[in-house]
Motif scaffolding. Structure first.
Motif, PDB file in Angstrom:
ATOM      1  N   LYS A  95      -6.899   2.143 126.719  1.00 36.69           N
ATOM      2  CA  LYS A  95      -7.588   2.891 127.771  1.00 36.69           C
ATOM      3  C   LYS A  95      -7.449   4.380 127.482  1.00 36.69           C
ATOM      4  O   LYS A  95      -6.358   4.883 127.259  1.00 36.69           O
ATOM      5  N   ILE A  96      -8.566   5.083 127.486  1.00 38.35           N
ATOM      6  CA  ILE A  96      -8.536   6.522 127.238  1.00 38.35           C
ATOM      7  C   ILE A  96      -8.065   7.244 128.496  1.00 38.35           C
ATOM      8  O   ILE A  96      -8.525   6.963 129.599  1.00 38.35           O
ATOM      9  N   VAL A  97      -7.134   8.154 128.310  1.00 42.16           N
ATOM     10  CA  VAL A  97      -6.591   8.942 129.412  1.00 42.16           C
ATOM     11  C   VAL A  97      -6.851  10.414 129.131  1.00 42.16           C
ATOM     12  O   VAL A  97      -6.465  10.930 128.083  1.00 42.16           O
ATOM     13  N   LEU A  98      -7.517  11.074 130.052  1.00 40.96           N
ATOM     14  CA  LEU A  98      -7.808  12.499 129.904  1.00 40.96           C
ATOM     15  C   LEU A  98      -6.729  13.310 130.613  1.00 40.96           C
ATOM     16  O   LEU A  98      -6.588  13.241 131.835  1.00 40.96           O
ATOM     17  N   GLN A  99      -5.971  14.059 129.828  1.00 41.97           N
ATOM     18  CA  GLN A  99      -4.934  14.916 130.396  1.00 41.97           C
ATOM     19  C   GLN A  99      -5.612  16.153 130.989  1.00 41.97           C
ATOM     20  O   GLN A  99      -6.293  16.892 130.294  1.00 41.97           O
ATOM     21  N   THR A 100      -5.396  16.361 132.289  1.00 45.16           N
ATOM     22  CA  THR A 100      -6.107  17.419 133.003  1.00 45.16           C
ATOM     23  C   THR A 100      -5.131  18.375 133.672  1.00 45.16           C
ATOM     24  O   THR A 100      -4.251  17.947 134.424  1.00 45.16           O
ATOM     25  N   ASN A 114     -10.720  10.639 140.412  1.00 42.65           N
ATOM     26  CA  ASN A 114     -10.097   9.815 139.374  1.00 42.65           C
ATOM     27  C   ASN A 114     -10.296   8.333 139.677  1.00 42.65           C
ATOM     28  O   ASN A 114     -10.653   7.540 138.798  1.00 42.65           O
ATOM     29  N   THR A 115     -10.082   7.959 140.932  1.00 42.52           N
ATOM     30  CA  THR A 115     -10.265   6.560 141.331  1.00 42.52           C
ATOM     31  C   THR A 115     -11.704   6.109 141.099  1.00 42.52           C
ATOM     32  O   THR A 115     -11.957   5.030 140.547  1.00 42.52           O
ATOM     33  N   ALA A 116     -12.650   6.951 141.496  1.00 43.92           N
ATOM     34  CA  ALA A 116     -14.066   6.599 141.353  1.00 43.92           C
ATOM     35  C   ALA A 116     -14.482   6.532 139.883  1.00 43.92           C
ATOM     36  O   ALA A 116     -15.196   5.609 139.467  1.00 43.92           O
ATOM     37  N   TYR A 117     -14.019   7.498 139.092  1.00 41.17           N
ATOM     38  CA  TYR A 117     -14.440   7.556 137.687  1.00 41.17           C
ATOM     39  C   TYR A 117     -13.813   6.438 136.862  1.00 41.17           C
ATOM     40  O   TYR A 117     -14.468   5.861 135.987  1.00 41.17           O
ATOM     41  N   THR A 118     -12.566   6.120 137.132  1.00 39.56           N
ATOM     42  CA  THR A 118     -11.911   5.033 136.399  1.00 39.56           C
ATOM     43  C   THR A 118     -12.589   3.704 136.694  1.00 39.56           C
ATOM     44  O   THR A 118     -12.792   2.877 135.796  1.00 39.56           O
ATOM     45  N   ALA A 119     -12.957   3.489 137.957  1.00 44.57           N
ATOM     46  CA  ALA A 119     -13.654   2.251 138.326  1.00 44.57           C
ATOM     47  C   ALA A 119     -15.013   2.158 137.638  1.00 44.57           C
ATOM     48  O   ALA A 119     -15.475   1.070 137.287  1.00 44.57           O
ATOM     49  N   LYS A 120     -15.625   3.296 137.410  1.00 44.41           N
ATOM     50  CA  LYS A 120     -16.969   3.320 136.822  1.00 44.41           C
ATOM     51  C   LYS A 120     -16.954   3.217 135.303  1.00 44.41           C
ATOM     52  O   LYS A 120     -17.804   2.542 134.705  1.00 44.41           O
ATOM     53  N   THR A 121     -15.987   3.866 134.651  1.00 40.37           N
ATOM     54  CA  THR A 121     -16.014   3.978 133.184  1.00 40.37           C
ATOM     55  C   THR A 121     -14.788   3.396 132.481  1.00 40.37           C
ATOM     56  O   THR A 121     -14.825   3.163 131.274  1.00 40.37           O
ATOM     57  N   GLY A 122     -13.707   3.213 133.206  1.00 38.17           N
ATOM     58  CA  GLY A 122     -12.468   2.769 132.565  1.00 38.17           C
ATOM     59  C   GLY A 122     -11.646   3.916 132.013  1.00 38.17           C
ATOM     60  O   GLY A 122     -10.505   3.728 131.588  1.00 38.17           O
ATOM     61  N   VAL A 123     -12.213   5.114 132.012  1.00 36.58           N
ATOM     62  CA  VAL A 123     -11.488   6.303 131.549  1.00 36.58           C
ATOM     63  C   VAL A 123     -10.673   6.861 132.715  1.00 36.58           C
ATOM     64  O   VAL A 123     -11.188   7.008 133.825  1.00 36.58           O
ATOM     65  N   GLU A 124      -9.432   7.174 132.448  1.00 36.28           N
ATOM     66  CA  GLU A 124      -8.519   7.607 133.512  1.00 36.28           C
ATOM     67  C   GLU A 124      -8.146   9.075 133.354  1.00 36.28           C
ATOM     68  O   GLU A 124      -8.041   9.586 132.240  1.00 36.28           O
ATOM     69  N   LEU A 125      -7.951   9.741 134.491  1.00 33.85           N
ATOM     70  CA  LEU A 125      -7.448  11.120 134.487  1.00 33.85           C
ATOM     71  C   LEU A 125      -5.951  11.099 134.758  1.00 33.85           C
ATOM     72  O   LEU A 125      -5.490  10.341 135.609  1.00 33.85           O
ATOM     73  N   THR A 293      -8.075  15.832 122.237  1.00 34.94           N
ATOM     74  CA  THR A 293      -8.256  14.738 121.273  1.00 34.94           C
ATOM     75  C   THR A 293      -9.348  13.774 121.739  1.00 34.94           C
ATOM     76  O   THR A 293      -9.617  12.777 121.075  1.00 34.94           O
ATOM     77  N   HIS A 294      -9.945  14.085 122.895  1.00 36.54           N
ATOM     78  CA  HIS A 294     -11.017  13.238 123.439  1.00 36.54           C
ATOM     79  C   HIS A 294     -12.155  14.129 123.945  1.00 36.54           C
ATOM     80  O   HIS A 294     -12.554  14.047 125.105  1.00 36.54           O
ATOM     81  N   LYS A 295     -12.671  14.971 123.086  1.00 37.84           N
ATOM     82  CA  LYS A 295     -13.695  15.933 123.508  1.00 37.84           C
ATOM     83  C   LYS A 295     -14.938  15.251 124.080  1.00 37.84           C
ATOM     84  O   LYS A 295     -15.497  15.689 125.085  1.00 37.84           O
ATOM     85  N   LYS A 296     -15.379  14.190 123.436  1.00 37.06           N
ATOM     86  CA  LYS A 296     -16.585  13.496 123.897  1.00 37.06           C
ATOM     87  C   LYS A 296     -16.386  12.958 125.310  1.00 37.06           C
ATOM     88  O   LYS A 296     -17.223  13.170 126.201  1.00 37.06           O
ATOM     89  N   GLU A 297     -15.271  12.273 125.535  1.00 32.53           N
ATOM     90  CA  GLU A 297     -15.004  11.692 126.851  1.00 32.53           C
ATOM     91  C   GLU A 297     -14.758  12.780 127.904  1.00 32.53           C
ATOM     92  O   GLU A 297     -15.150  12.633 129.064  1.00 32.53           O
ATOM     93  N   ALA A 298     -14.118  13.873 127.492  1.00 30.97           N
ATOM     94  CA  ALA A 298     -13.866  14.974 128.425  1.00 30.97           C
ATOM     95  C   ALA A 298     -15.180  15.610 128.877  1.00 30.97           C
ATOM     96  O   ALA A 298     -15.361  15.925 130.060  1.00 30.97           O
ATOM     97  N   LEU A 299     -16.105  15.788 127.938  1.00 25.62           N
ATOM     98  CA  LEU A 299     -17.406  16.365 128.288  1.00 25.62           C
ATOM     99  C   LEU A 299     -18.192  15.425 129.201  1.00 25.62           C
ATOM    100  O   LEU A 299     -18.883  15.871 130.128  1.00 25.62           O
TER     101      LEU A 299
END
Length: 326
Positions: A95-100, A114-125, A293-299
């Motif tokens: 699971k990709i985790v975006l450090q914010t 974070n809750t909404a985005y993780t449910a939608k994409t699987g990417v976590e903040l 290290t996750h520029k694409k996912e961060a954008l």
């Protein structure tokens, strides 16, 4: 009373006793008690086991203990090896985790996003909340992170000047207002900024050097001609949420915070909004860090922050979205 033993002691020619013979009251007539023969010890022996009649020599015990140690080491090797496997940064269980790194005033809104985005994409903040000036220093010192989210224009400008953010990703996302809040017991005493001059014994603001809300607060008080009159009664806080906590607890009479912070207010009362033009515009900006290290996912997450779904969440927490994409 036992009868006295009539045993007699015989001696060898060398004068040493050979054996004891005679009657022993405990053993009956003609009982003979022989001394055990003296045996030579062939090696140091350990005490016998409770469950075994045979005793182990030191050599045997050492060999057995060595086998046990070897077996334990073999069993522990997989566990020990796992401790030295370098973890993949910002990623767990694929699971990709975006450090914010985000300003303290964004805590509630970003947790909901974070809750909404993780449910939608699987990417976590994974967010670290603090004063923007503190977070800027962390970026400068090389703390691993993907996103920087701040209400401080100066902090974002500093990082861009140093080449630490990707300029094309920088987005002024939200607007906010500065408001005056007072402790519950002061709601009928302090009703405006002007009342701070002679009706407030203590006023809290964020530390202007590191807290953008504190900088906006000082700017407002200077514009309104109040700074010199109340400066000695100012209580500085490490971030804007600490200001809110001081007011809620009644530890200070009044404080200056963002309007969005009042969504988390417990007992304090909002009494006034800073007049337009009394401070620079308050814009919350977000950018992807060059070290990500996750520029694409961060954008992709930045684009999500512009969506109607994200805008609805921001409005719930009293932010004003600057634009919304369909």
């Amino acid at each position: 009373m036992f009868p006295v033993s009539t045993a007699t002691r015989k001696h060898r020619k060398d004068g040493l006793p050979a054996r004891i013979t005679g009657r022993n009251p405990r053993e009956g007539n003609n009982a003979t008690r022989e001394r055990p023969e003296k045996r030579e010890l062939t090696g140091h022996r350990l005490p016998c086991s409770t469950f075994s009649r045979r005793c182990l020599t030191t050599e045997e015990a050492t060999k057995m203990n060595g086998k046990r140690v070897f077996q334990i080491v073999v069993l522990l090797l997989p566990l020990l090896a796992s401790q030295f496997v370098a973890p993949k940064p910002c990623q767990a269980d694929n699971k990709i985790v975006l450090q914010t790194l985000a300003g303290a005033g964004l805590k509630d809104a970003l947790n909901a996003l974070n809750t909404a985005y993780t449910a939608k994409t699987g990417v976590e903040l994974r967010c670290s909340f603090a004063a923007s000036g503190i977070l800027r220093k962390q970026v400068e010192e090389g703390v691993p992170a993907d996103l920087f989210f701040t209400p401080g224009k100066k902090e974002m400008d500093d990082l861009q000047r140093q080449g630490l953010i990707a300029p094309a990703t920088r987005t002024d996302l939200l607007a906010n207002e500065l408001v005056l809040v007072v402790a519950q017991e002061k709601k009928n005493v302090i009703r405006s900024f002007a009342d701070l001059a002679d009706k407030a014994q203590s006023i809290s603001i964020g530390l202007p050097e590191t807290v953008p809300a504190g900088k906006y607060a000082r700017e407002t008080l200077i514009t309104l001609g109040l700074w010199q009159r109340i400066e000695k009664r100012i209580i500085y806080a490490k971030d804007v949420r600490t200001v809110l906590a001081y007011v809620d607890s009644g530890n200070v009479d009044a404080g200056l915070v963002y309007n969005s912070d009042t969504a988390a207010m417990q007992s304090g009362i909002l009494v006034a909004t800073a007049p337009k033009g009394s401070h620079a515009p308050i814009h919350f900006s977000v950018a992807v860090l060059e070290s990500s290290t996750h520029k694409k996912e961060a954008l992709q997450f930045v684009e999500f922050l512009k969506s109607p779904q994200a805008s609805a969440i921001f409005k719930k927490y009293r932010f004003t979205p600057l634009f919304v994409t369909k």
